[in-house]
Write a protein that holds these residues in place. Structure first.
Motif, short mmCIF file in Angstrom:
data_model
loop_
_atom_site.label_atom_id
_atom_site.label_comp_id
_atom_site.label_asym_id
_atom_site.label_seq_id
_atom_site.Cartn_x
_atom_site.Cartn_y
_atom_site.Cartn_z
N SER A 152 0.82 -1.20 0.00
CA SER A 152 0.00 0.00 0.00
C SER A 152 0.86 1.26 0.00
O SER A 152 0.39 2.35 -0.34
CB SER A 152 -0.93 0.01 1.21
OG SER A 152 -0.20 0.14 2.42
N MET A 153 2.14 1.10 0.36
CA MET A 153 3.07 2.22 0.37
C MET A 153 4.10 2.11 -0.75
O MET A 153 4.43 3.10 -1.40
CB MET A 153 3.80 2.31 1.72
CG MET A 153 2.88 2.40 2.92
SD MET A 153 3.79 2.51 4.47
CE MET A 153 4.35 4.20 4.38
N VAL A 154 4.61 0.90 -0.96
CA VAL A 154 5.70 0.68 -1.91
C VAL A 154 5.24 -0.32 -2.96
O VAL A 154 4.81 -1.42 -2.64
CB VAL A 154 6.96 0.15 -1.19
CG1 VAL A 154 8.12 0.02 -2.18
CG2 VAL A 154 7.34 1.07 -0.04
N ARG A 155 5.34 0.05 -4.22
CA ARG A 155 4.83 -0.78 -5.31
C ARG A 155 5.79 -1.89 -5.70
O ARG A 155 5.44 -2.77 -6.46
CB ARG A 155 4.54 0.11 -6.53
CG ARG A 155 3.50 1.19 -6.28
CD ARG A 155 3.19 1.95 -7.56
NE ARG A 155 2.78 1.07 -8.62
CZ ARG A 155 1.55 0.56 -8.75
NH1 ARG A 155 0.64 0.85 -7.84
NH2 ARG A 155 1.26 -0.24 -9.74
N THR A 156 7.04 -1.82 -5.22
CA THR A 156 8.05 -2.81 -5.58
C THR A 156 8.50 -3.58 -4.35
O THR A 156 8.47 -3.05 -3.24
CB THR A 156 9.26 -2.12 -6.22
OG1 THR A 156 9.61 -0.97 -5.43
CG2 THR A 156 8.95 -1.67 -7.64
N PRO A 157 8.96 -4.82 -4.52
CA PRO A 157 9.51 -5.57 -3.38
C PRO A 157 10.76 -4.90 -2.83
O PRO A 157 11.42 -4.11 -3.53
CB PRO A 157 9.83 -6.95 -3.98
CG PRO A 157 9.08 -7.01 -5.26
CD PRO A 157 8.97 -5.62 -5.76
N SER A 158 11.10 -5.23 -1.62
CA SER A 158 12.25 -4.60 -0.97
C SER A 158 13.57 -5.21 -1.39
O SER A 158 14.63 -4.67 -1.05
CB SER A 158 12.11 -4.70 0.56
OG SER A 158 12.02 -6.06 0.96
N ASP A 159 13.55 -6.33 -2.12
CA ASP A 159 14.79 -7.03 -2.45
C ASP A 159 15.13 -6.96 -3.93
O ASP A 159 15.82 -7.83 -4.46
CB ASP A 159 14.71 -8.49 -2.00
CG ASP A 159 13.52 -9.22 -2.61
OD1 ASP A 159 12.73 -8.57 -3.32
OD2 ASP A 159 13.39 -10.43 -2.37
N VAL A 160 14.65 -5.94 -4.62
CA VAL A 160 14.99 -5.74 -6.03
C VAL A 160 15.61 -4.35 -6.17
O VAL A 160 15.40 -3.48 -5.32
CB VAL A 160 13.75 -5.87 -6.94
CG1 VAL A 160 13.17 -7.27 -6.87
CG2 VAL A 160 12.69 -4.83 -6.57
N PRO A 161 16.38 -4.11 -7.23
CA PRO A 161 17.05 -2.81 -7.38
C PRO A 161 16.13 -1.72 -7.93
O PRO A 161 16.61 -0.79 -8.60
CB PRO A 161 18.19 -3.12 -8.35
CG PRO A 161 17.67 -4.23 -9.18
CD PRO A 161 16.82 -5.07 -8.27
N TYR A 162 14.85 -1.82 -7.69
CA TYR A 162 13.88 -0.83 -8.16
C TYR A 162 13.08 -0.34 -6.97
O TYR A 162 12.75 -1.11 -6.05
CB TYR A 162 12.93 -1.44 -9.19
CG TYR A 162 13.61 -2.16 -10.32
CD1 TYR A 162 14.13 -1.46 -11.40
CD2 TYR A 162 13.74 -3.55 -10.31
CE1 TYR A 162 14.76 -2.12 -12.44
CE2 TYR A 162 14.38 -4.22 -11.35
CZ TYR A 162 14.88 -3.50 -12.41
OH TYR A 162 15.49 -4.15 -13.44
N LEU A 163 12.71 0.93 -7.01
CA LEU A 163 11.88 1.50 -5.95
C LEU A 163 10.79 2.35 -6.58
O LEU A 163 11.07 3.29 -7.34
CB LEU A 163 12.72 2.36 -5.00
CG LEU A 163 11.93 3.07 -3.90
CD1 LEU A 163 11.30 2.07 -2.94
CD2 LEU A 163 12.83 4.04 -3.14
N ALA A 164 9.53 2.01 -6.28
CA ALA A 164 8.39 2.80 -6.73
C ALA A 164 7.47 3.02 -5.53
O ALA A 164 6.89 2.06 -5.00
CB ALA A 164 7.65 2.09 -7.86
N LEU A 165 7.36 4.26 -5.10
CA LEU A 165 6.51 4.60 -3.96
C LEU A 165 5.14 5.05 -4.46
O LEU A 165 5.04 5.80 -5.44
CB LEU A 165 7.12 5.73 -3.14
CG LEU A 165 8.49 5.48 -2.49
CD1 LEU A 165 8.90 6.69 -1.67
CD2 LEU A 165 8.44 4.24 -1.61
N ASN A 166 4.10 4.61 -3.78
CA ASN A 166 2.75 5.04 -4.11
C ASN A 166 2.56 6.52 -3.81
O ASN A 166 3.31 7.10 -3.01
CB ASN A 166 1.73 4.21 -3.33
CG ASN A 166 1.33 2.94 -4.06
OD1 ASN A 166 1.16 2.95 -5.28
ND2 ASN A 166 1.22 1.85 -3.34
#
Length: 663
Positions: free
Chosen positions: A194-208
């Protein structure tokens, strides 16, 4: 540690003239090169590759500073970039800094210590109401290494270690008053989709949207561990990179929406809607208004009363009558947007709009012919919304299309904005729903969609932010393709709406024409999805669109699952994306894109099914082996529950995977 106004190399300001031009000895042209995963194709003044004997650094281009190898000793360094812009008599200055921690590589890690980089994939200024994206990568990847990733976030805040009393007493007290403080749940939880669109263990970050706060300084850190070096006990197996951003201001606030008259007659009464008392820290404010006439229908999209955001705080406009008798309520909402794009939604006002007379409808049709192209689009939608679906289609719908097609759908006569394109797609949707399902309408939908794509109005981020202009455009285009696709959904309810229907009473197309339109709309849906999914990250929560006739999910994933990664998105409870080993091994594809479509209507009257497939109701459980395959469902012949879906796999760009082309 370098800070304040200090400069490198005896406090000299770094200038392009200090660099030597690197010329390719073969071609004689300026050298172009790739450094840490980034291509430099304007390398007119560089020291990398052909070191300067006079200077150890170089400004390669505006905002790009490069240093020779082995220049710095281990330690913590801070680099500052001073930016000055002069506009007339006004001078604006900004200072941006970056901190670099230089360490010695551990024994056995020479050249292998991970060197991560971060790429900012969002737009500026960073608005909390939009999706925030960062993409990390290891710039010196090793074939024999598997990397582990971890995200963390910090906010510039009061230092909890700072003691104001000691700061007064001790002259040498050097604890800073403010510093970056790490954010922990519930402020931000990298495992909460609900806050972060991507998993925490990948090199990508997408915040809602709305995870970040306005006017706040944040720092994001990607920590990378080379698991092979870690297993060997190498001290520099783990490194990190950081990215600092400042979010934009607060949304407009303090205001409300009013209407001068709460009752009237459709197409006759002119209502004035006005936004009063709105304020912001980022002037000027602009305003827009829209309405819903059938707010009980979850698939109705808002209709604009003014085609673009305007400095004017009010709009004067007639309205169609509301769908629900006897009150025929229409709900109108206003929007205020600041100069940097932060939007606020007003209260909703309800207006009682009674049905129009036949004379008023005739006058409204004449107004469509007389008005400018943008206004004619809005009036045409109002008039079309109030028509009853019929076979043959009502003459007034044909007149509306012919009138608007001559000007309102013309790219040369209306501004190419998300709003006008949304109005165009909305009108085509309503006309098709009322029974106008011709090849000319199909061609116009194709034209509007291609103009939307060419204008670059279809973005992955906007596809997940409900209420934004481009989100409404995407929904409107999909709704238009759905309205022209054959088939029937008789009820809005998602369960009973899947009862199989045989005949659409207002569809007078031949089976061949239905099939042609179906294939044409499938192509448009594919092209629209391909454009929307380009910037989506692997394992990110899929973008989801719901229109009357189908549910569409767009996403990406890794082609080979090592069983250690995680995914984001409840869509995985709906279907499972396969592990595509061949896609990776045979074609070198590390990631792939998928589009999953669940149909709520199905044009089975002419659809050719594969062998041994049927849409007939399955046999009841009669005690035989075949009967045991389908449990007793207690359906009737008029309530045949069914599901139809497609799962399409493409490459990471969303394009088809062609084995011959890949070979």
């Amino acid at each position: 540690r370098l800070g304040g106004d200090r400069r490198l190399s005896e406090l000299k300001i770094l200038e392009n003239s200090m660099c030597q031009e690197a010329i390719d000895p073969v071609s004689g042209a300026p050298r172009r090169f790739v450094f840490r995963g980034r291509e430099y194709d304007e390398a007119l003044n560089i020291t990398y590759g052909v070191p300067s004997t006079g200077y150890k650094y170089c400004v390669q281009s505006a905002g790009v500073l490069m240093f020779q190898a082995d220049l710095f000793t281990p330690g913590l360094y801070e680099f500052g970039l001073n930016i000055t812009k002069t506009i007339g008599s006004f001078v604006r200055r900004s200072l941006y800094t970056v901190t670099v921690n230089i360490t010695e590589e551990g024994a056995g890690a020479l050249g292998r210590t991970p060197m991560p980089i971060l790429q900012f994939d969002s737009s500026l200024p960073v608005l909390p109401s939009e999706v925030f994206r960062l993409q990390g990568a290891v710039s010196n990847p090793q074939n024999s290494s598997v990397y582990r990733y971890e995200w963390s976030a910090f906010v510039w805040s009061a230092n909890p270690l700072y003691d104001p009393d000691l700061a007064i007493i001790q002259a040498d007290y050097d604890v800073p008053r403010y510093r970056f403080v790490e954010l922990v749940p519930p402020a931000i939880n990298f495992g909460d989709e609900s806050m972060v669109r991507t998993p925490s263990d990948v090199p990508y970050l997408a915040l809602n949207p709305n995870v970040l706060s306005p006017s706040t300084l944040y720092k994001f850190r990607l920590t990378v561990t080379d698991t092979a070096l870690e297993a060997q006990g190498v001290s520099t197996a783990t490194t990190y990179t950081e990215y600092t951003i400042t979010t934009g201001g607060l949304p407009p606030s303090g205001g409300y929406l009013t209407v001068d008259n709460s009752t009237g007659f459709a197409f006759d009464t002119v209502f004035r809607f006005q936004m009063i008392g709105w304020g912001t820290e980022d002037f000027p404010l602009t305003y827009q208004f829209n309405y819903l006439r059938d707010f009980a229908d979850p698939y109705e999209l808002p209709t604009y009363l003014n085609p673009v955001y305007s400095l004017r705080t009010f709009v004067d406009s007639p309205l169609p009558w509301g769908a629900e008798a006897p009150d025929h309520l229409v709900r109108v909402t206003g929007y205020a947007k600041s100069a940097i794009g932060v939007m606020a939604t007003s209260n909703t006002v309800e207006v009682f709009v009674q049905p129009a007379s036949a004379e008023a409808e005739t006058d409204a049709l004449q107004e469509i012919k007389n008005l400018d192209p943008e206004s004619s689009l809005m009036y045409a939608i109002m008039l079309t919304q109030t028509q009853v679906p019929s076979n043959p289609v009502a003459d007034i719908c044909v007149d509306i299309y012919d009138t608007v097609a001559a000007k309102g759908f013309d790219a040369g006569q209306v501004p190419e904005t998300p709003d006008t394109l949304t109005l165009s797609a909305g009108l085509l949707t309503y006309l098709a729903e009322k029974g106008l399902r011709t090849s000319a309408v199909s061609a116009t939908i194709d034209n509007v969609m291609n103009r939307s794509i060419d204008a670059n109005y279809i973005h992955a981020d906007d596809t997940v932010i409900e209420g934004t202009q481009t989100y409404l455009l995407m929904e409107a285009l999909l709704a238009a393709t759905d309205a022209l696709s054959p088939g029937l959904v008789t009820e809005v309810n998602p369960t009973t709406g899947r009862r199989l229907q045989t005949i659409d009473p207002i569809d007078n197309r031949t089976s061949d024409l239905q099939y042609t339109h179906l294939l044409e709309m499938r192509v448009l849906q594919f092209d629209l999805g391909t454009k929307a999914m380009v910037a989506l990250y692997p394992s990110e929560v899929p973008a989801n669109f719901s229109v009357r006739g189908f549910e569409l999910y767009l996403g990406k994933d890794f082609s080979v699952d090592d069983a250690s990664g995680s995914v984001q998105g409840l869509v995985r409870t709906t279907f499972s994306v396969p592990t595509l080993d061949r896609l990776s091994f045979d074609y070198g594809r590390e990631t792939f894109a998928y589009r999953y479509m669940l149909y709520k209507k199905f044009p089975y009257s002419f659809w050719e099914l594969p062998d041994r497939h049927s849409l007939e109701a399955p046999a009841e459980d009669n005690g035989t082996f075949a009967g045991f395959q389908v449990p007793l469902q207690y359906y009737t012949s008029g309530e045949r529950m069914w599901h139809a879906m497609t799962l399409q796999i493409n490459d990471a760009r969303g394009a088809p995977i062609d084995a011959e082309a890949e070979a």
